[in-house]
Design an enzyme around this catalytic site. Structure first.
Site, PDB file in Angstrom:
ATOM      1  N   GLU A  91      40.108  33.109  45.206  1.00  0.00           N
ATOM      2  CA  GLU A  91      40.122  34.325  46.006  1.00  0.00           C
ATOM      3  C   GLU A  91      39.630  35.533  45.213  1.00  0.00           C
ATOM      4  O   GLU A  91      39.849  35.642  44.010  1.00  0.00           O
ATOM      5  CB  GLU A  91      41.530  34.559  46.548  1.00  0.00           C
ATOM      6  CG  GLU A  91      41.902  33.439  47.521  1.00  0.00           C
ATOM      7  CD  GLU A  91      43.220  33.641  48.242  1.00  0.00           C
ATOM      8  OE1 GLU A  91      43.232  33.470  49.464  1.00  0.00           O
ATOM      9  OE2 GLU A  91      44.232  33.968  47.600  1.00  0.00           O
ATOM     10  N   CYS A 115      53.952  31.458  35.258  1.00  0.00           N
ATOM     11  CA  CYS A 115      54.854  32.613  35.369  1.00  0.00           C
ATOM     12  C   CYS A 115      55.679  32.412  36.638  1.00  0.00           C
ATOM     13  O   CYS A 115      55.142  32.087  37.702  1.00  0.00           O
ATOM     14  CB  CYS A 115      54.056  33.918  35.437  1.00  0.00           C
ATOM     15  SG  CYS A 115      53.101  34.215  33.935  1.00  0.00           S
ATOM     16  N   CYS A 118      54.881  34.217  40.239  1.00  0.00           N
ATOM     17  CA  CYS A 118      53.477  34.352  40.659  1.00  0.00           C
ATOM     18  C   CYS A 118      53.051  33.167  41.511  1.00  0.00           C
ATOM     19  O   CYS A 118      53.237  32.013  41.120  1.00  0.00           O
ATOM     20  CB  CYS A 118      52.588  34.456  39.416  1.00  0.00           C
ATOM     21  SG  CYS A 118      50.830  34.528  39.807  1.00  0.00           S
ATOM     22  N   CYS A 368      48.941  41.702  44.574  1.00  0.00           N
ATOM     23  CA  CYS A 368      49.160  41.094  43.245  1.00  0.00           C
ATOM     24  C   CYS A 368      50.091  39.912  43.358  1.00  0.00           C
ATOM     25  O   CYS A 368      51.166  40.007  43.934  1.00  0.00           O
ATOM     26  CB  CYS A 368      49.822  42.070  42.287  1.00  0.00           C
ATOM     27  SG  CYS A 368      48.935  43.563  42.038  1.00  0.00           S
TER      28      CYS A 368
HETATM   29  N1  SAH Z   1      46.881  35.996  34.247  1.00  0.00           N
HETATM   30  C1  SAH Z   1      46.539  37.390  34.104  1.00  0.00           C
HETATM   31  C2  SAH Z   1      45.774  37.887  35.304  1.00  0.00           C
HETATM   32  C3  SAH Z   1      46.567  38.005  36.582  1.00  0.00           C
HETATM   33  S1  SAH Z   1      46.732  39.672  36.945  1.00  0.00           S
HETATM   34  C4  SAH Z   1      47.798  38.189  33.850  1.00  0.00           C
HETATM   35  O1  SAH Z   1      48.872  37.607  33.883  1.00  0.00           O
HETATM   36  O2  SAH Z   1      47.714  39.358  33.558  1.00  0.00           O
HETATM   37  C5  SAH Z   1      47.863  39.705  38.236  1.00  0.00           C
HETATM   38  C6  SAH Z   1      49.027  40.624  37.949  1.00  0.00           C
HETATM   39  O3  SAH Z   1      49.963  40.536  39.036  1.00  0.00           O
HETATM   40  C7  SAH Z   1      49.777  40.216  36.706  1.00  0.00           C
HETATM   41  O4  SAH Z   1      50.321  41.345  36.067  1.00  0.00           O
HETATM   42  C8  SAH Z   1      50.867  39.394  37.302  1.00  0.00           C
HETATM   43  O5  SAH Z   1      51.938  39.229  36.423  1.00  0.00           O
HETATM   44  C9  SAH Z   1      51.228  40.185  38.533  1.00  0.00           C
HETATM   45  N2  SAH Z   1      51.944  39.392  39.517  1.00  0.00           N
HETATM   46  C10 SAH Z   1      52.007  38.053  39.609  1.00  0.00           C
HETATM   47  N3  SAH Z   1      52.779  37.697  40.645  1.00  0.00           N
HETATM   48  C11 SAH Z   1      53.207  38.816  41.223  1.00  0.00           C
HETATM   49  C12 SAH Z   1      54.000  39.087  42.381  1.00  0.00           C
HETATM   50  N4  SAH Z   1      54.475  38.113  43.126  1.00  0.00           N
HETATM   51  N5  SAH Z   1      54.217  40.379  42.698  1.00  0.00           N
HETATM   52  C13 SAH Z   1      53.670  41.363  41.963  1.00  0.00           C
HETATM   53  N6  SAH Z   1      52.911  41.170  40.881  1.00  0.00           N
HETATM   54  C14 SAH Z   1      52.687  39.917  40.513  1.00  0.00           C
END
Ligand code: SAH
Length: 391
Positions: A91, A115, A118, A368
């Protein structure tokens, strides 16, 4: 198999041209046709000699991922689901704002880092994206947005002004392809974005941070999410490998390494030396952005803020608080707005800059952490989780 020209940065295209007996300037012409004009038909590349055009048509193609579906949210956010073969889909999200437009780009099919909060992490991992699949997202979105703008007869301003590597995947785990794609984003013959407007976001792969600083320093975001190792080990498991002390030291090194050259060294550089552009842009941002997802009752207490302030004391940084975006069976809840505000205010009263990220595109699962795409999971993660849950 034909060559996909989206896989090549200027250096690669120059070598490719040389192997065809062509001069280096042909590589610059090709980059401009492909990325500035969005052209994929060699017959229309009229300033290339006809024999070259014919040869390219036989041996090469400009091949972006295919568009499987597209949706537009009530707030104007657009999301594309792109096919990258073998049943996999990634996406890409475009977020329009008043004075800028940000494209959120994926780097992998799924993600291996698990994580816990996520949606991409839940999907499991299939593979790294190629250079062409990464830059192809920018190529497709630019083309689609340009066409929409031209249809409306609006001015010819650039629509995508910023790129964030915040889609699916961990960009630093796909290092070489990431760097080649970043170089195309920065290249004046292609997208010409400044280093400050291209952001790599990482869950904290320490050696990758150091390598990025040396290979292609751009703005850096670090997904922090917890102020101590005990909590971060659970939320961002890669922390067990690269704990906070090492991560903070890498962040400091990243910021410190934005040297401004003396005039003599700068003048001695060849015209196409990428370091020239670095100098002109003033290098990457002189701070790290820390992302911090706000999870109700998990990492959002005021004593967490105090630990956070202590932890990041020696790193020039800004905080970006992300209200948790829910997805099915996540097991987490978004912090209450008062709690997010109190967290933000406590950071600010310690002299830090802290913003709260506005949730965009939630109604199309474009926010995000909501990008799930379509991942043929090779890690069997889903199976493992279901077994665990059943036990
Ligand atoms: N893998 C990289 C790139 C992903 S960026 C990283 O971890 O930075 C996407 C961002 O959204 C990251 O900061 C991630 O931790 C955050 N994120 C992931 N799941 C989320 C959620 N359910 N709600 C809000 N932010 C989230």
């Amino acid at each position: 198999m034909s060559i996909n020209l989206l896989d090549y940065d200027l250096h690669g295209l120059t070598e490719l041209c040389a192997s065809m007996g062509e001069k280096p300037f042909r590589a610059r012409q090709l980059l401009r046709w492909i990325h500035q004009r969005g052209e994929s038909d060699f017959a229309r590349m009229t300033d290339l000699a006809k024999p070259l055009r014919e040869r390219l048509a036989q041996q090469a193609a400009v091949q972006p991922p295919g568009i499987m579906s597209e949706s537009t949210a009530a707030d104007g956010t657009r999301k594309w689901l792109l096919s990258v073969g073998a049943g996999n889909g990634i996406e890409t999200v475009f977020i329009p704002e008043v004075n800028r437009g940000t494209l959120c780009v994926s780097s992998q099919v799924g993600c291996a880092l698990e994580c816990s909060f996520c949606a991409t992490g839940r999907q499991g991992f299939n593979r790294n994206l190629s250079v062409g699949e990464i830059i192809g997202q920018l190529w497709l979105a630019s083309k689609a947005l340009d066409e929409a703008r031209d249809a409306q007869g609006s001015s010819r301003e650039r629509i995508i002004t910023n790129v964030v590597m915040m889609g699916m995947g961990e960009p630093l785990a796909n290092f070489d392809n990431l760097v080649a794609a970043l170089r195309i984003m920065l290249d004046d013959h292609a997208y010409g974005l400044s280093r400050r407007r291209v952001t790599v976001s990482t869950a904290g792969i320490v050696p990758g941070i150091d390598r990025l600083r040396a290979a292609c320093p751009v703005a850096l975001s670090v997904s922090l999410h917890a102020p101590n190792d005990a909590l971060r080990d659970v939320l961002v498991p890669i922390n067990r490998k690269y704990p906070l002390k090492e991560l903070m030291a890498a962040c400091q090194r990243y910021v410190d390494a934005a040297p401004v050259e003396d005039a003599e060294t700068a003048a001695s550089r060849a015209p196409d030396d990428p370091a020239r552009k670095w100098q002109r842009d003033g290098g990457p941002r002189p701070y790290i952005s820390f992302e911090y997802v706000m999870l109700d009752g998990v990492n959002d207490r005021i004593d967490h803020v105090r630990e956070l302030i202590e932890l990041t004391r020696d790193v020039p940084c800004k905080f970006n608080l992300i209200p948790f975006n829910p997805f099915p069976d996540s097991g987490y809840q978004r912090s209450r707005p008062e709690q997010i505000r109190a967290f933000q205010e406590t950071l600010m009263s310690a002299g830090l800059i802290a913003t709260v990220r506005k949730t965009r595109g939630e109604d199309i699962d474009g926010a995000c952490g909501q990008l799930a795409g379509q991942v043929v999971d090779r890690t069997r993660r889903r199976l493992r989780r279901e077994t665990e849950e059943a036990a």
